[in-house]
Design an enzyme around this catalytic site. Sequence first.
Site, PDB file in Angstrom:
ATOM      1  N   PRO A  84       7.547 -20.268  65.701  1.00 38.58           N
ATOM      2  CA  PRO A  84       6.363 -19.823  66.439  1.00 38.58           C
ATOM      3  C   PRO A  84       5.829 -18.445  66.057  1.00 38.58           C
ATOM      4  CG  PRO A  84       8.322 -19.467  67.758  1.00 38.58           C
ATOM      5  CD  PRO A  84       8.788 -20.145  66.506  1.00 38.58           C
ATOM      6  N   GLY A  85       6.555 -17.665  65.246  1.00 39.23           N
ATOM      7  CA  GLY A  85       5.945 -16.443  64.741  1.00 39.23           C
ATOM      8  C   GLY A  85       6.691 -15.143  65.031  1.00 39.23           C
ATOM      9  N   ALA A  86       7.943 -15.251  65.482  1.00 41.04           N
ATOM     10  CA  ALA A  86       8.676 -14.022  65.816  1.00 41.04           C
ATOM     11  C   ALA A  86       8.958 -13.175  64.569  1.00 41.04           C
ATOM     12  CB  ALA A  86       9.980 -14.372  66.523  1.00 41.04           C
ATOM     13  N   TRP A  87       9.321 -13.816  63.458  1.00 46.65           N
ATOM     14  CA  TRP A  87       9.581 -13.046  62.234  1.00 46.65           C
ATOM     15  C   TRP A  87       8.292 -12.374  61.758  1.00 46.65           C
ATOM     16  CZ3 TRP A  87      13.509 -14.889  58.008  1.00 46.65           C
ATOM     17  CH2 TRP A  87      14.790 -14.998  58.589  1.00 46.65           C
ATOM     18  N   ASP A 105       3.555 -22.836  57.770  1.00 46.76           N
ATOM     19  CA  ASP A 105       4.424 -23.791  58.469  1.00 46.76           C
ATOM     20  C   ASP A 105       3.800 -25.176  58.384  1.00 46.76           C
ATOM     21  OD1 ASP A 105       6.880 -23.163  60.703  1.00 46.76           O
ATOM     22  OD2 ASP A 105       6.023 -25.189  60.677  1.00 46.76           O
ATOM     23  N   ASP A 189      12.897 -18.742  57.139  1.00 46.79           N
ATOM     24  CA  ASP A 189      13.794 -19.160  58.221  1.00 46.79           C
ATOM     25  C   ASP A 189      13.626 -20.662  58.406  1.00 46.79           C
ATOM     26  OD1 ASP A 189      15.589 -18.692  60.285  1.00 46.79           O
ATOM     27  OD2 ASP A 189      14.054 -18.243  61.763  1.00 46.79           O
ATOM     28  N   LYS A 250      17.451 -18.528  55.112  1.00 49.07           N
ATOM     29  CA  LYS A 250      18.518 -18.991  56.015  1.00 49.07           C
ATOM     30  C   LYS A 250      19.188 -20.229  55.439  1.00 49.07           C
ATOM     31  CE  LYS A 250      17.463 -21.269  59.871  1.00 49.07           C
ATOM     32  NZ  LYS A 250      16.971 -21.351  61.251  1.00 49.07           N
TER      33      LYS A 250
HETATM   34  C1  LIG Z   1      13.597 -21.954  63.069  1.00 52.98           C
HETATM   35  S1  LIG Z   1      11.859 -22.189  62.881  1.00 52.98           S
HETATM   36  C2  LIG Z   1      11.312 -20.617  62.337  1.00 52.98           C
HETATM   37  C3  LIG Z   1      11.297 -19.568  63.412  1.00 52.98           C
HETATM   38  C4  LIG Z   1      10.544 -18.348  62.952  1.00 52.98           C
HETATM   39  N1  LIG Z   1      11.253 -17.642  61.893  1.00 52.98           N
HETATM   40  C5  LIG Z   1      10.307 -17.375  64.076  1.00 52.98           C
HETATM   41  O1  LIG Z   1      10.846 -16.274  64.021  1.00 52.98           O
HETATM   42  O2  LIG Z   1       9.544 -17.685  65.000  1.00 52.98           O
HETATM   43  C6  LIG Z   1      11.797 -23.110  61.382  1.00 52.98           C
HETATM   44  C7  LIG Z   1      10.408 -23.550  60.981  1.00 52.98           C
HETATM   45  O3  LIG Z   1      10.463 -24.064  59.649  1.00 52.98           O
HETATM   46  C8  LIG Z   1       9.407 -25.006  59.530  1.00 52.98           C
HETATM   47  N2  LIG Z   1       9.593 -25.838  58.337  1.00 52.98           N
HETATM   48  C9  LIG Z   1      10.628 -26.662  58.057  1.00 52.98           C
HETATM   49  N3  LIG Z   1      10.429 -27.298  56.883  1.00 52.98           N
HETATM   50  C10 LIG Z   1       9.230 -26.849  56.388  1.00 52.98           C
HETATM   51  C11 LIG Z   1       8.477 -27.138  55.215  1.00 52.98           C
HETATM   52  N4  LIG Z   1       8.908 -28.010  54.318  1.00 52.98           N
HETATM   53  N5  LIG Z   1       7.293 -26.506  55.037  1.00 52.98           N
HETATM   54  C12 LIG Z   1       6.843 -25.615  55.958  1.00 52.98           C
HETATM   55  N6  LIG Z   1       7.513 -25.314  57.095  1.00 52.98           N
HETATM   56  C13 LIG Z   1       8.700 -25.916  57.315  1.00 52.98           C
HETATM   57  C14 LIG Z   1       9.503 -25.782  60.848  1.00 52.98           C
HETATM   58  O4  LIG Z   1       8.301 -26.453  61.139  1.00 52.98           O
HETATM   59  C15 LIG Z   1       9.836 -24.678  61.851  1.00 52.98           C
HETATM   60  O5  LIG Z   1       8.700 -24.235  62.535  1.00 52.98           O
END
Ligand SMILES: C[S@@+](CC[C@H](N)C(=O)[O-])C[C@H]1O[C@@H](n2cnc3c(N)ncnc32)[C@H](O)[C@@H]1O
Length: 305
Positions: A84-87, A105, A189, A250
């Site tokens: 959702p955008g915290a990083w 994303d 992430d 990650k």
């Molecule tokens: C754990 S969340 C990230 C949280 C984010 N770092 C934060 O701080 O809010 C992982 C994200 O990776 C995205 N994701 C996974 N595979 C992806 C891909 N192939 N392309 C783009 N985004 C992807 C997912 O949709 C998800 O929103």
Amino acid sequence: MNSLLLLSQPLSKFWRSQSIRYVRWNSSSKARWLGRQRSDSFTREAKVLGLRSRAAFKLQQIDDKVQLFKKNASQRVLDLGYAPGAWSQVALERTGSTGVILGVDILPCSPPRGVSSIQANVLARKTHELIRLFFSKHFQLYQEDQLHKDHGYFQHMLEEELMFLKQQNAINSDGSVIEDTPIDVIISDMYEPWPQTEGFWNNFTNSAYDRMANTTGIAIKDHSMSMDLCDAALVAAIDLLKPGGSFVCKLYTGKEDQLLENRLKQVFRDVQRFKPSASRNESKELYFIGLGKKKNVNKLDVFLN
Ligand SMILES: C[S@@+](CC[C@H](N)C(=O)[O-])C[C@H]1O[C@@H](n2cnc3c(N)ncnc32)[C@H](O)[C@@H]1O
């Protein structure tokens, strides 16, 4: 009649006991989860500070360790899997007013104020071109325009722009140069999908949520799927990161950790493993950090060796 009654009594008792057991299991695991969330100091603090998730603290701790971000140095940051955008919030705050942050994303998400975003799959080659175009031309992205509503970002111009890039030998129509490697820091992430809350109408991505890797709790599966996403992030780093640039990704740990580390060592001068204290002890997640991207990295060498 009697035998039916005799049969039905134990059966109904059996089902009642099963459903009670099911309800109990369900409610206790939910209670455990809720309890963990409530008692988790990082979750509470994220809420108080207006951060979109507790993941923010992991990136803060990584940055405290290796200083990825520099204040007011016009850094360009690519946040892969940003929702959702915290990083992105942390990157924005730490790069200051001159920082340019782009989140990518596969799921639709409204980025934090001051952050740009595109909805795209990092595994697709076109996504790299979009990212390159964004950083080279500083496209202004509007969340609310009709084009975005109907087709998603860039869909109208992608083919033309790519053709143009090839024909014009990487010179923009305004004379500015399209940089091959325009990014200072790439952070990834990527893994568990953030719950999709909007954009179900979008034909390009309406089944994205089903295609996402979600943590299964089966260590080997989580590990291999996260290895694929780390490889995708590393390919993006080889293609798009400036020499000297920094990288974070990650990984859910497992038997191929060393393979990823070896690949990273071919791309970066300094490679480190780090588990921030904000990452739960019971989680298998681990962060790999690559500092000082080397010049002239050959992708094939990295992945074939
Ligand atoms: C754990 S969340 C990230 C949280 C984010 N770092 C934060 O701080 O809010 C992982 C994200 O990776 C995205 N994701 C996974 N595979 C992806 C891909 N192939 N392309 C783009 N985004 C992807 C997912 O949709 C998800 O929103």
